[in-house]
Design an enzyme around this catalytic site. Structure first.
Site, PDB file in Angstrom:
ATOM      1  N   SER A  31       0.831  -1.206   0.000  1.00 31.84           N
ATOM      2  CA  SER A  31       0.000   0.000   0.000  1.00 31.84           C
ATOM      3  C   SER A  31       0.864   1.255   0.000  1.00 31.84           C
ATOM      4  O   SER A  31       0.611   2.215  -0.741  1.00 31.84           O
ATOM      5  CB  SER A  31      -0.890   0.020   1.249  1.00 31.84           C
ATOM      6  OG  SER A  31      -1.844  -1.002   1.184  1.00 31.84           O
ATOM      7  N   ASP A 329      -6.893  -8.241   4.262  1.00 32.75           N
ATOM      8  CA  ASP A 329      -6.153  -9.101   3.328  1.00 32.75           C
ATOM      9  C   ASP A 329      -5.642 -10.382   3.994  1.00 32.75           C
ATOM     10  O   ASP A 329      -5.038 -11.228   3.330  1.00 32.75           O
ATOM     11  CB  ASP A 329      -4.963  -8.333   2.743  1.00 32.75           C
ATOM     12  CG  ASP A 329      -5.422  -7.211   1.824  1.00 32.75           C
ATOM     13  OD1 ASP A 329      -6.529  -7.315   1.266  1.00 32.75           O
ATOM     14  OD2 ASP A 329      -4.678  -6.222   1.678  1.00 32.75           O
TER      15      ASP A 329
HETATM   16  C1  S3P Z   1      -5.591  -1.230   0.041  1.00 32.08           C
HETATM   17  C2  S3P Z   1      -6.853  -1.296   0.569  1.00 32.08           C
HETATM   18  C3  S3P Z   1      -7.592  -2.548   0.729  1.00 32.08           C
HETATM   19  C4  S3P Z   1      -6.711  -3.777   0.615  1.00 32.08           C
HETATM   20  C5  S3P Z   1      -5.742  -3.664  -0.531  1.00 32.08           C
HETATM   21  C6  S3P Z   1      -4.866  -2.441  -0.377  1.00 32.08           C
HETATM   22  C7  S3P Z   1      -4.940   0.086  -0.097  1.00 32.08           C
HETATM   23  O1  S3P Z   1      -8.576  -2.614  -0.279  1.00 32.08           O
HETATM   24  O2  S3P Z   1      -7.489  -4.929   0.455  1.00 32.08           O
HETATM   25  O3  S3P Z   1      -4.916  -4.808  -0.598  1.00 32.08           O
HETATM   26  O4  S3P Z   1      -3.714   0.135  -0.335  1.00 32.08           O
HETATM   27  O5  S3P Z   1      -5.620   1.113   0.042  1.00 32.08           O
HETATM   28  P1  S3P Z   1     -10.047  -1.917  -0.086  1.00 32.08           P
HETATM   29  O6  S3P Z   1      -9.848  -0.499   0.092  1.00 32.08           O
HETATM   30  O7  S3P Z   1     -10.773  -2.242  -1.350  1.00 32.08           O
HETATM   31  O8  S3P Z   1     -10.623  -2.622   1.112  1.00 32.08           O
END
Ligand code: S3P
Length: 451
Positions: A31, A329
Site C-alpha cells: 500500500s 487481506d
Molecule cells: C488497500 C486497501 C484494501 C486492501 C488492498 C490495499 C490500499 O482494499 O485490500 O490490498 O492500499 O488502500 P479496499 O480499500 O478495497 O478494502
C-alpha cells in the site's frame, strides 16, 4: 504487459518437512509503495524512496506515473522520483496497464479523474472482473465522464472536466481505496474535498499526503466516524528520504507458517505495526499464538517492530466483524491458521472478500474443501474447525484464480499438513511478494514445482 499473459501457469506444491528456523526481513509494504510512486510522481521536486516493494503491482503504478510525466529511476537500493508538480500530470500516451493491481488502478483513477484529459485503464482478467463503480461514482459527482464497454469494469476511459467540483463523500463500504481515490481526485479540484469514513480503514493516504505537504485535516467523532478534509490545488513537495516499512500482510504468511509448523522459531524483521494493519496479530494472539513484538520503533513516520514467532497450540476464536478493516487481506491465511486450531474459528463481516483479486471467500472455502478441512461458508462469513496436528489434512490442488494471497496461503498450509498441498499457479505471488518462495526456503520450508 499483464502478468497472466506473459507465461504459462506455474503449479507449485508445499510439503511438510519440519521446523522453520531463522530471521528474515519482509519486503516493503504494498500500500505504501504504491502511494510512494503516486505521490512522489505528483509532487514537485525529488523523492528518494528506500525499501520500496518491487512487486509487479507497484511497478505497474510506477510505469503509469512515468506515462504521465514523472521521471522514475532505480538508483542502487533506492528509487529516485522527479515529480511533475500538483496539477501538472500529462495526458498519458497509450493505455495505463495495471495488470492485477486494484490499488494501483483505483488510486490512479482518482488521481487523474479530475484532469481535463482522457486516460484509458486496462488490467488482467482478475482486475477486469472487479467492481470500479465504487470509485467511478464519486468521480462522476466531481464531473468525470466514464466510457466503458461493460458498465464500471475495466477496460475504461476517464475524461475529466475543465474544472472539477469538490465534493463531500461518505464512503459506503469500508474501503481505503475508495477513500484514497476521492482524496486524490480532490488534489486537482478547487476548494475542500471531504471524505466521511464511518469505519476507519488503513490511513496511509492521509499520513503520506501530509508528509508530501498537502493540507489534510482529520476529525474523529465520539462514534469513531472520521471526517477527512483535503484542501485542493495546494503545493506538494517531494520527500528527500522516504522509507517504506515491511509489509505486515506479507509477514502474515511467515507468521502463520511458523505458528502451525512444529518446532518453529522465526523472527521477521521490520514489520509495519500501524494499528490499521495489525488485526491479524491481535487475532492470532487471542488464539494462543506466541508472537513477541520486539524492538518497537518509529521508521519513516510509522511504527515498526520485529516479530518473533514460535510454533503454538492454537484454539478457535470468534473474530469480530469490526476487526475486518484492520486485517482484510489476512483472512485467507487466518483460515489456514484456523485449520490447525483446536475448535472452531468464526469470521464475520467478510463481504469485501468477495471483490478482491478473486472471490476470496469462495476460493478459501474451495481450498479448505480440497484439503479435508471442516468449514462452512456463508454470504459474509466463514467458520473453520481445525485439526491441531494437521493429520489427515492436505492432498488437494487449489485453484488460485489469479490471486496471490490464495496461492501463498495454501502453500503455507502445505508446510504443516500430513499430505502436500498444491496450487495451480504460483505466478501471481510476484505481484506482492516476489521473495516469498526464497524466504520460505531460507527458513527451511519445502516448495516444489508440480509436473
Ligand atoms: C488497500 C486497501 C484494501 C486492501 C488492498 C490495499 C490500499 O482494499 O485490500 O490490498 O492500499 O488502500 P479496499 O480499500 O478495497 O478494502
Amino acid at each position: 504487459m499483464t502478468a497472466d499473459h506473459e507465461s504459462p501457469p506455474r503449479p507449485l506444491a508445499a510439503r511438510r518437512t519440519g521446523a522453520l528456523q531463522g530471521t528474515v526481513t519482509v519486503p516493503g509494504d504494498k500500500s505504501i509503495s504504491h502511494r510512494a510512486f503516486l505521490f512522489g510522481g505528483l509532487a514537485a521536486g525529488r523523492t528518494r524512496v528506500t525499501g520500496l516493494l518491487e512487486g509487479e503491482d507497484v511497478l505497474a503504478t510506477g510505469r503509469a506515473m512515468r506515462q504521465m510525466g514523472a521521471r522514475i529511476e532505480r538508483d542502487g537500493e533506492a528509487w529516485v522520483i522527479d515529480g511533475v508538480g500538483n496539477g501538472c500530470l500529462l495526458e498519458p500516451e497509450g493505455v495505463l496497464d495495471f495488470g492485477n493491481a486494484g490499488t494501483g488502478s483505483r488510486l490512479t483513477m482518482g488521481l487523474v479523474g479530475t484532469y481535463n484529459f482522457s486516460a484509458t485503464f486496462v488490467g488482467d482478467a482478475s482486475l477486469s472482473g472487479r467492481p470500479m463503480g465504487r470509485v467511478l461514482d464519486p468521480l462522476r459527482e466531481m464531473g468525470t465522464q466514464v466510457l466503458a464497454r461493460s458498465r464500471d469494469r475495466l477496460p475504461l476511459t476517464l475524461q475529466g472536466p475543465p474544472v472539477a467540483a469538490p465534493i463531500r463523500y461518505r464512503v459506503p463500504m469500508a474501503s481505503a481505496q475508495v477513500k484514497s481515490a476521492v482524496l486524490l481526485a480532490g488534489l486537482n479540484a478547487p476548494g475542500i474535498t471531504t471524505v466521511v469514513e464511518p469505519v476507519m480503514t488503513r490511513d496511509h493516504t492521509e499520513r503520506m499526503l501530509e508528509g508530501f505537504g498537502a493540507r489534510v485535516e482529520v476529525d474523529t467523532d465520539a462514534a469513531g466516524v472520521r471526517t477527512i478534509r483535503l484542501h485542493g490545488q495546494g503545493e506538494l513537495r517531494g520527500v528527500p528520504d522516504f522509507v517504506v516499512p515491511g509489509d505486515p500482510s506479507s509477514a502474515a504468511f511467515l507468521v502463520v507458517a511458523a505458528l502451525i509448523t512444529p518446532g518453529s522459531d522465526v523472527t521477521i524483521r521490520n514489520a509495519l505495526m500501524n494499528p490499521t494493519r495489525t488485526g491479524l496479530i491481535q487475532t492470532l494472539r487471542e488464539m494462543g499464538a506466541a508472537i513477541e513484538i520486539l524492538d518497537p520503533r518509529v521508521s519513516g513516520g510509522e511504527e515498526v517492530a520485529d516479530l518473533r514467532v514460535h510454533h503454538s497450540a492454537l484454539r478457535g476464536v470468534d473474530v469480530p466483524a469490526g476487526r475486518a478493516p484492520s486485517m482484510i487481506d489476512e483472512y485467507p491465511v487466518l483460515a489456514v491458521a484456523s485449520a490447525f486450531a483446536d475448535g472452531t474459528t468464526r469470521m464475520n463481516g467478510l463481504e469485501e472478500l468477495r471483490v478482491k483479486e478473486s472471490d476470496r471467500l469462495a476460493a478459501v472455502a474451495a481450498g479448505l474443501e480440497a484439503n479435508g478441512v471442516r468449514h462452512q461458508e456463508g454470504p459474509d462469513w466463514l467458520t473453520v474447525t481445525g485439526r491441531p496436528d494437521g493429520s489427515g489434512l492436505g492432498g488437494g490442488r487449489v485453484l488460485t484464480h489469479l490471486d496471490h494471497r490464495i496461492a501463498m496461503s495454501f502453500l503455507v498450509m502445505g508446510l504443516a499438513t500430513e499430505k502436500p498441498v498444491a496450487v495451480d499457479d504460483a505466478r501471481m505471488i510476484a505481484t506482492s511478494f516476489p521473495e516469498f518462495e526464497g524466504l520460505v526456503a531460507t527458513l527451511g520450508g519445502t516448495l516444489e514445482p508440480v509436473g
